[in-house]
Design an enzyme around this catalytic site. Sequence first.
Site, short mmCIF file in Angstrom:
data_model
loop_
_atom_site.label_atom_id
_atom_site.label_comp_id
_atom_site.label_asym_id
_atom_site.label_seq_id
_atom_site.Cartn_x
_atom_site.Cartn_y
_atom_site.Cartn_z
N GLU A 266 3.33 10.16 -1.83
CA GLU A 266 3.57 10.14 -2.46
C GLU A 266 2.27 9.65 -3.60
O GLU A 266 1.41 9.77 -4.10
CB GLU A 266 4.96 10.04 -3.45
N SER B 297 2.13 3.67 2.43
CA SER B 297 0.67 4.21 3.10
C SER B 297 1.72 4.63 4.96
O SER B 297 2.65 4.73 4.59
CB SER B 297 0.97 2.35 3.36
N GLN C 236 -13.84 4.92 12.08
CA GLN C 236 -13.64 3.47 11.60
C GLN C 236 -12.26 2.68 11.64
O GLN C 236 -11.35 2.10 11.19
CB GLN C 236 -12.95 4.07 10.21
N LEU D 13 0.70 12.81 4.47
CA LEU D 13 0.56 11.97 3.41
C LEU D 13 2.08 12.10 2.74
O LEU D 13 2.86 12.93 3.04
CB LEU D 13 0.68 13.67 2.06
N GLN E 61 -12.65 -0.56 -0.85
CA GLN E 61 -12.75 1.21 -0.30
C GLN E 61 -13.83 1.48 -1.52
O GLN E 61 -14.90 2.30 -1.42
CB GLN E 61 -12.13 1.75 0.54
N VAL F 117 0.77 3.64 -6.20
CA VAL F 117 2.06 4.26 -5.72
C VAL F 117 2.98 3.36 -5.13
O VAL F 117 2.14 3.14 -3.52
CB VAL F 117 2.19 4.98 -5.32
N ARG G 170 1.41 3.90 7.27
CA ARG G 170 1.68 2.89 7.98
C ARG G 170 3.16 2.64 7.73
O ARG G 170 3.11 2.02 9.14
CB ARG G 170 0.61 2.02 8.26
N HIS H 242 -0.54 9.97 -1.95
CA HIS H 242 -1.85 10.90 -1.35
C HIS H 242 -1.63 12.13 -3.06
O HIS H 242 -2.71 12.06 -3.15
CB HIS H 242 -1.11 11.08 -0.68
P1 AMP Z 1 -5.05 7.07 3.47
O1 AMP Z 1 -4.85 9.01 3.86
O2 AMP Z 1 -4.68 6.05 4.09
O3 AMP Z 1 -7.09 7.43 4.21
O4 AMP Z 1 -5.22 7.34 1.85
C1 AMP Z 1 -6.86 8.25 1.90
C2 AMP Z 1 -6.29 8.00 0.32
O5 AMP Z 1 -4.74 7.98 -0.37
C3 AMP Z 1 -7.38 7.19 -0.59
O6 AMP Z 1 -8.23 6.90 -1.62
C4 AMP Z 1 -6.02 5.24 -0.87
O7 AMP Z 1 -6.89 4.70 -1.45
C5 AMP Z 1 -5.23 6.46 -1.09
N1 AMP Z 1 -3.91 5.63 -1.33
C6 AMP Z 1 -2.82 5.80 0.02
N2 AMP Z 1 -2.05 5.04 -0.70
C7 AMP Z 1 -1.78 4.99 -1.64
C8 AMP Z 1 -0.76 4.66 -2.59
N3 AMP Z 1 0.08 4.12 -2.41
N4 AMP Z 1 -1.39 5.06 -4.04
C9 AMP Z 1 -2.69 4.86 -4.01
N5 AMP Z 1 -2.89 5.70 -3.80
C10 AMP Z 1 -3.24 5.56 -2.55
#
Ligand code: AMP
Length: 284
Positions: A32, A185, A61, A30, A153, A176, A187, A34
Amino acid sequence: MDVHESIEDLRAGLRSRPHPVVLVPTMGALHEGHLSLVRAARERAGAAGTVVVSIFVNPSQFAPHEDFDAYPRPLLQDLDLCRSVGVDVVFTPAREVMYAPDASVRVLEEQLSQGLCGRSRPHFFSGVCTVVAKLFHIVQPEAAVFGEKDFQQLAVIRRMVRDLAWPIDIIAAPIVREPDGLAMSSRNQYLDAESRRQAVVLHQALQRAREAVLGGARNPQALREQVVAEIQGAPLARIDYVEVVDPDALTPLPSIANQVLIALAVRFGSTRLIDNLCLRKLPA
Ligand code: AMP
């Protein structure tokens, strides 16, 4: 904060929790971005409602050559972060909890998931739809929050919920970014120092595109070429796609009228990053 690993425990725990229940699905690691989704969930749930975060790195996925095994899983740190922002319930199922060894049902969205990321990751959106459908059935939330960072998505999930008539509000949360503009991200931590430095080009190229469109640019092809050229200025960037599409249909635009989505996926080494810019209500 309750932490549940089994579907039975989660369901039992949720029985005594007040509604509305708002779900934030994540794969953990996680950041910011998330946490902004959790805050949006709290706003929707109200002080008295229940915010549920799921943390599950969803194998269905990932393609076999992708980063499922390497994906970061800092669970204790994630739980601390969830506590710090007032999450009520965390669901952290193991793979076997979510998928029987002979699981044979998948949810397919067949239109919005064809282009953009769907082209280079053909299994991705059915994996996402399947796991999100299952999470929705397990948690039965009144609402769920998704980030606009994963714009396609979000569109696919909205379509699934609409077409299957599930009574769940899908709430979109804005992207964000790091102080230099790189979209946050999980990643990003794979990037070496030089790739991290160059990755800011994605946001810069989108910002330049924003200026062009707001300045009157209406030719999708020229806009795409401008973004591609800017990204190619970063020697380590390998473009997967840059596309200029309609933000609702996610299909190519003959010309830009009142709305546009510029979406991109770019690799730095083996790390694939995505970003996008959506402009609506453009002047004629
Ligand atoms: P993930 O853990 O990458 O599958 O992301 C979980 C959720 O967090 C998804 O709805 C993503 O779109 C959202 N998310 C991931 N990174 C960001 C970000 N930088 N800004 C806003 N939402 C994000």
